[in-house]
Structures are given as structure tokens and as C-alpha cells.
Design a protein around this motif. Sequence first.
Motif, short mmCIF file in Angstrom:
data_model
loop_
_atom_site.label_atom_id
_atom_site.label_comp_id
_atom_site.label_asym_id
_atom_site.label_seq_id
_atom_site.Cartn_x
_atom_site.Cartn_y
_atom_site.Cartn_z
N GLY A 1 32.04 49.45 64.74
CA GLY A 1 32.15 50.35 63.35
C GLY A 1 33.25 51.11 63.40
N GLN A 2 33.38 51.93 62.12
CA GLN A 2 34.62 52.56 62.18
C GLN A 2 35.32 53.63 63.24
N GLY A 3 34.64 54.14 64.11
CA GLY A 3 35.04 54.91 65.21
C GLY A 3 35.31 54.26 66.25
N SER A 4 35.31 52.92 66.42
CA SER A 4 35.45 52.20 67.52
C SER A 4 36.93 51.88 67.71
N ARG A 5 37.50 51.75 68.96
CA ARG A 5 38.76 51.34 69.28
C ARG A 5 38.94 49.95 68.83
N THR A 6 40.14 49.63 68.74
CA THR A 6 40.47 47.93 68.37
C THR A 6 40.96 47.70 69.69
N ASP A 7 41.40 48.26 70.74
CA ASP A 7 42.34 47.64 71.80
C ASP A 7 41.82 46.35 72.40
N PRO A 8 40.45 45.88 72.12
CA PRO A 8 40.04 44.57 72.85
C PRO A 8 40.75 43.33 72.08
N ILE A 9 41.15 43.64 70.69
CA ILE A 9 41.94 42.88 70.06
C ILE A 9 43.45 43.18 70.12
N GLY A 10 43.96 42.11 71.18
CA GLY A 10 45.57 42.44 71.43
C GLY A 10 46.50 41.66 70.52
N ALA A 11 45.81 40.84 69.89
CA ALA A 11 46.61 39.82 68.98
C ALA A 11 45.72 39.56 67.91
N TRP A 12 46.48 39.31 66.49
CA TRP A 12 45.62 38.86 65.39
C TRP A 12 46.49 38.17 64.31
N VAL A 13 45.69 37.17 63.59
CA VAL A 13 46.46 36.23 62.76
C VAL A 13 45.78 36.83 61.38
N ALA A 14 46.52 37.39 60.45
CA ALA A 14 45.62 37.70 59.06
C ALA A 14 46.09 36.75 58.01
N LEU A 15 45.02 36.14 57.35
CA LEU A 15 45.00 35.02 55.98
C LEU A 15 45.32 35.95 54.85
N ASP A 16 44.04 35.90 54.23
CA ASP A 16 44.18 36.35 52.98
C ASP A 16 43.45 37.97 52.99
N VAL A 17 44.17 38.63 53.63
CA VAL A 17 43.74 40.06 53.87
C VAL A 17 44.78 40.96 53.79
N HIS A 18 44.56 41.86 52.79
CA HIS A 18 45.93 42.66 52.68
C HIS A 18 46.08 43.68 53.57
N GLY A 19 47.63 43.96 53.50
CA GLY A 19 48.18 44.96 54.66
C GLY A 19 47.42 45.98 54.90
N SER A 20 46.73 47.00 53.93
CA SER A 20 46.08 48.01 53.72
C SER A 20 45.00 47.92 54.83
#
Length: 883
Positions: free
Chosen positions: A823-842
Motif C-alpha cells: 500500500g501507499q505507506g509501504s517501502r519500495t526498497d524490495p524493488i531495486g530495479a524496474w522497467v516502465a512501459l506505458d507508465v507516466h513519470g509521475s
Amino acid sequence: MADSTKQQVMEIRAGLSHALGAAETALRRAQEEADAALARLDRISAAAGSRRRKLAEARDKRLQSITEWHDTELSALSGAAAGAADRAAPGAAGEPWHSFEATPLPRAAELRVGQLLLPAAPGSDGQPEVPALVELLDHGHVVVRGDRRLGDDVVAGLLLRALGSSAPGTVRVIGYDPEHLGGGLAGFAALAPVRVLTLVAPSGLGALLDELVEHVRRINETVLAGEYSSLRELHAATKRRPEPWRVAVLLGVGELNRHERVQLDRLLRTGAACGVHLIVHGPAVEPGPGIEFVTAAPGEQARIGSAGDLPVRLDPGPPPAVLTATCRQIAEAVAAGPAPVALDSLLPDPGEEWRESSATGLTAPLGDSPQGTRVRVTLSDYPPHALIAGPSGTGKTNLIYAWMGALAARYSPAELAFYLLDFKEGVSFARFAPGRRDQSWLPHVRLVGVNVNTDREFGLALLRFLGAELRRRADAAKQHEVTNLAELRAEDPTGVWPRIVAVVDEFQVLLAGRDAVTTEAVDLLEDLARRGRSQGIHLILASQDISGIEALWGRPALVAQFTLRIALPRARRVLAEQNGAADSLPRYHAVVNSDSGAAEANQIVRVPAAGDREQWGALQHRLWRRLPPGALPPRLFDGDVQPRLADSPDFRALVAEDSPAPVALLGETIDVMSRSARTVLRRAPGRNLAVLGTRVEEACAVLATAGRSLAAQFQRDGARFSIACFDQDAQSYAEALHARIPDCGWYDASNVDWLLEDAAAESTAAWPADRPHFILLYAADALPGGKAALDQLRTVLRQGPERRLHVLGWWRGAGLLRDTLGGQGSRTDPIGAWVALDVHGSELAPYYPGAGAPNWYPRPWRALHFDRSVHRGAEVMIPYGVS
């Protein structure tokens, strides 16, 4: 006494008798002689009569013979004269109006004004047809006297024949007609828009004569230059005509003032040698060399000076339909521009190729000047860089081809390296790299980028590469204690230090946005422009319109470095503000200016046709065959082509050696070196990968690339692979990857709980697994099993990488990944690398360092890659095509 008297009488009688006999005898003899004389006279008279008759017969026979010879010779001479006239005035120069059409001739011809009336032979059908010709172009001037109306017809005929017998644009007409305000030349009005015809105002005679005199002075000084006596001689020697003929038509001119008379006399004396010719109908002109007089009169009263007293019947003026059609045809040809010369005109002889050194600069011809001499262009410490501008269709790409061909033929690949980038939607530079039809390439080319109109990052990557090369050269210069490339090459003769020429066509695309790409690109450009000159790095930037590039003109220090300016027809802003030389250029011409566009430095050049594939292919193959075996082709980046994983140098270099820090390849980075975007899955927190977006094919392509590249680094039992798919649209792609990886586990909604239980247990074990385990999740946001399954997945994401368990998952949205993580309050550290396709920068802000978000707007078959362990900012990549 009587006796004596009688005796005296007898003596007298005897004397008289004797005298009478003698007289009779003399008379008889005289009569005989008279009869003989009369007989002789009769014989002589008869002989004289006979001689006279014979002489008369001989005379008549001889006169008949002379008459027959005269008639024969007259007929032959008339035929020879007609034939000579046809040869002297072929085609448009001498054809009657009913069969007239424009026929450009290789050299100036005499021009027909009418018909000579030669005597007719007795018994012939009529007078022979012998054109009356006058010399004008390359010879002299024509003065028309007599009837004004007939004289105007003569002038119109001379002009049309001069125009029609010359290549379009090689005859320029200047008309001065104060009485009729140009009406005497109204039929030629179609030539005015293309500046073949210029009409002078009634008050402009003095200025016109001054201008023509100055033109003659310039031709003598700069074109003939003492080497040739006339343009005709120069043309015969060089087969080129560097200047058009200028024909000044002076109609109805009144009294001339002293200055005008002096200038007119100068032109009559010296103009013809410099291509300036006068047709005068009005002011009195004294006879002189090269001046032909035509007396305009009706019937057989007309005369031309070169024909003596022979009568001439003048031709009528050209029919209006013929005049109008011919002028329109000439105007269209002039507007289209002259045909270009061949590319071969810029090249050295084949045996002289690759003979020049680039230590101090690069010099090559770009084309011919109006004077017929080659215009040579240099890139060196000064001028270091070039700006090229020209609207679409004016030959910008052709000019670049010509320049590249001239350079490539003179400098070897050890002396010159090209980096080529074309931002418009096209493949202008693709011919320089190997293709399907032609496997050759231009040996000097190291990089070709085409169809990069949506990939501004590739232009930025090129500038970064050149910046790194600049630093490398600067470091080498410091090491050898030198300041420029020429000195470095002298101190390090074994080093490879070619001059680099980077050509960026439609470069305004790179600087179009107000974003980080533009900001960094301008900074890099300014640094390269300022410091590249000394290290042999030269920039050639080309655009349709320089004036609208806000980022460029906001940096005057940057623009000032581009001192070499090349303007094609109707180019804007590339030259100095008051320099309008490009406004009137014909096609295949350009203004070359090496002084930042100042008008004094203008050089007009006619550029060859370099786009012909056959000619260019011959040059490229000739140079390509000189390459040593094993020479590598240039890097080709085509923004419209999906790269293949099998072609990736990084993929081909992978070795099955059970690496402790395996690398997951993801796609091709948009850069010069054809690198693969990668994420290292070492034993460390967060070493998981998330693919974000709804585009199924692209997401599956990224996961397939990661899975195949990881599998290539392990022996058959060196790593464990598990694939779980929860999206029906992705199933075929997941199955294709499953088939490629030996002993790969397959899971779906029915059995994924087994995988998660096992993975969670491994993640919380006291010791790491004996081999890496890579879990590939297709549509991880659709994971079944509710909260328990999510808790297990979170455990694997947080603790698994340290125990050699790595998740490579596809989430169909950035928010869905956040939900998976808690959820919104969770940390995102477990994802150290990502690839964004049709996702806006914001939407990516939670996964991006700092308070901001990456500047990213989705594009088809493009992705944004970020690895927090190595990247300061995200990089754009291209997924490898699904295969």
C-alpha cells in the motif's frame, strides 16, 4: 632655119610619141596593178569576213560557256552560303518562326535577322534562301537603325534567338525602354520573375551603364585574371562558362550626357570579351570592331553591315504564341535550376585516393564557383564547425553527401571518422552502413543513426560519447604536453587519432523540448564546440530552419563557434541578418561562408548531384574494397527496427559459468556502443526486477530477455527457473520462454501456492540456497490466493535476494505494484530495479530517488529502466523483439 624648125618639130613629135607610148605602157601596167590590187582586196575582204564570222561564233560560244559557268557557280555559292548559314546558326539561332523551338547549343551561334537577296540564276525558280546573320553572343554588339516598329521586331527576334539557342539562365536581358516603359519587351514578361529579364527605370540609364562597366572590370580582374583574353577563350579551354551573358537592350534612348557616352563607348570596346553585349536602337553609334549595323526598312531596302550592299528582307517579329511559349519554357527551366554536375567532379583520381593527412585539418571541394573554379571547404582549428540550413527540397542531404564523398576519397579511415545522425523520418544515412541489398559500407563511418525522430536520447548519447572522446584526447595531449591534435599526432605517431566529423541532420529535434534532454544536449554541444576544435572533433549541424531553435540562439557563445555557415536556397538566419545571398539561389547551389555569415565572405557554389545510388555505390565499393580483412562495420541504430537479442554483443558474450552475480539483460540502450540494459542480481537486498505497464508484448519481451540471458550464464543444473503466468494474453509468450529454458518450472493459478510456499521458506532459511532461483511472474498483480499469497510474495521480495532468490515480475501498473508491496505507506526498497512501459513519470515517483519523478512520456516499444544500485537517473531502452 626651116629645116631646123622642122627637125625640132620632128624631134618634138618623136619625143611626144615616145612619151605617149611610155605613158600608155605605164597606164596599162598601172591598170593591171589596180586590177590585181582589187582582186587582192576582194580576197582580203572575204578572208576578213570569214574571220569575223569565226570570231563571232567563238565569242558567242565562249560567252555562253561563261554564262553557264557563272550560273553554276552562283548556284553553288548560293547553296554553300545557305549551308554555311545553317551551320553558323543551327536550331533556334536560324530556324524560321513556323518551326522555331528552343534548342540550347554548346557554344554561341550567329543569329538570323532575315534573308539575303542574292541574284537569281537565269532560268532558276527563284532567289536562293540564304539567311542574313549577325554575330552577338561572344562576338560583339548590334546597332539597329531606321524604322522603329521594324527595328523592334529585329530586337525581339534577336533576343528570342539568343535566349532559345542558349542554356536556360545563361543569357540575362536588361531592358531600358523609356519611351514605352518596357512595352517593347512586353512579350518577354514571363522571364522577369526568374530574373532573366530586368527592366530599368527611365532614369536608370546612367546607373545601368555604370553597373555594366563595373561588371566588365570584375570579370577582367577576378575571372579572366590575365590568363584568358575573353570568356569565349576561357570556355573553349575549360569547357565551363563561369558567367552568364548579359544583353543590355537600349530602346529609344535620347541624347546621352558626357558620362553616359563615355560609359557606352567603354562597353562597346570592352564588353563583348566579358560577356556584356548591347543591342542599341536609338542613340548614334560610331562604327567600330565588333559592332554590327542593321538598317530596318521595308521590302528590299533593309541592309546589314556585314553583307555590304546586298539587299536584305527582314524577318517579321516572332509570333506572340511562339514568344510566350518559349519564354515560359525558359522560365520554368531557370526556376527548376541548372542540372547539377556529377559527383565524380569532386573526387581525386582513383590512384590519388587516401593520400592526404588530416593532421592540421580537413579540406575538400564542395563544388564549382560561378567562375568555374572549385570551392574548397576546410574544417580545422578555424573554422571548426559548420551550420547548414535549407528548406525541404533544396538539397541539404545532397550537399552532405557531396561533402562526405569528397572527404572520404581524400582521407583514409585512419585520418577521418564519421558519426552520422538523422533525426527526420528517413534513412538518408542508411546507405553508409551494410544493408540487405548491399553489404558494403563507407569505411570512415563508425556510427549511423536513422529514424531517431522520437529517440532524442540517442542524440544525447552521441554527444556524451563525443564528450568522453574529447576528454580522452585532452588527457593524451596533457600527457604529451601539447595543445592540439596536430601536435599530439607529431608526438604520438603510433597512436590512432583521426579527425572526427559528427553530422546531425535536423538537429533542432534534439533541442526541441524544454526538458533535461535539451538542457544536457546544449551543455554538451557548447563544450564540444568550444573545446573540440583543438582536439580534432568537428560538428556539422543541419536543419531546415535555424531561426526557430530557441535553445541554440539563447547561447550566443555556442553559435559563435559555428563560423562555417552554408545556406541553401531560401535558407533563413544561418547567414548574417543583412546577408540575403541565399534568397536568389537556384537549385543545386549554396552559399558557403567561413566568417559567421558576413556578406564579404560569401562564396557561391554549385553542388554536384551526389544522391545518385549508382555513382555513390561505385565510390563506396571502391573504398570499401581497400579495407583490411576483418574490419568491423559501423554501428547502425534504426529507431524503426526492433533489435534482436541474438544480435546483442553482450548476449553473445555470456558464458555458462554459474556466475555468483548473474546479469539480467533487459533491452538495448539508446546509446552509441549498442549496449544492453542490464540489472545485476547479486546477493543483496532489493535485487528484484519489476516490469510496469499494460503493453503485454513489450512486457513479455523484457521478461523473455531477462530469462534467456540468465539461463545462458548457468549450466543445466546451475540455477533454478520458475515461470508463473496469470494473464491469458501473456500465456503464449510465457510458454515460449518456458520451452527455451531447460528444466524450468511452470505454474499458474492452480499450483502457484506450491511455488510461493517453497520460495518463502527458502527466503527465511538460515542459509542461502545452494543455487540461484529466478522466479518470473507474468501479471503478478493478478496473483491468486489472497492475503496469504501476498504475504509470501512480500517475504520473497524482501528477504529472497540475500538467499539467492530473485523475483522478475510484471505488474500491469505502478499502483498495482505498490499494492503488492503493502500500500501507499509501504517501502519500495524490495524493488531495486524496474522497467516502465506505458507508465507516466509521475506514477514512478515512489520508486525514484529524491523528491522528484523521472521525465518520462511513454512511447511505443520504448521503456524506461532504472537500477537504484548503479543509476543516478533512469535510462531509455528498447525491448528486444519477441522471437
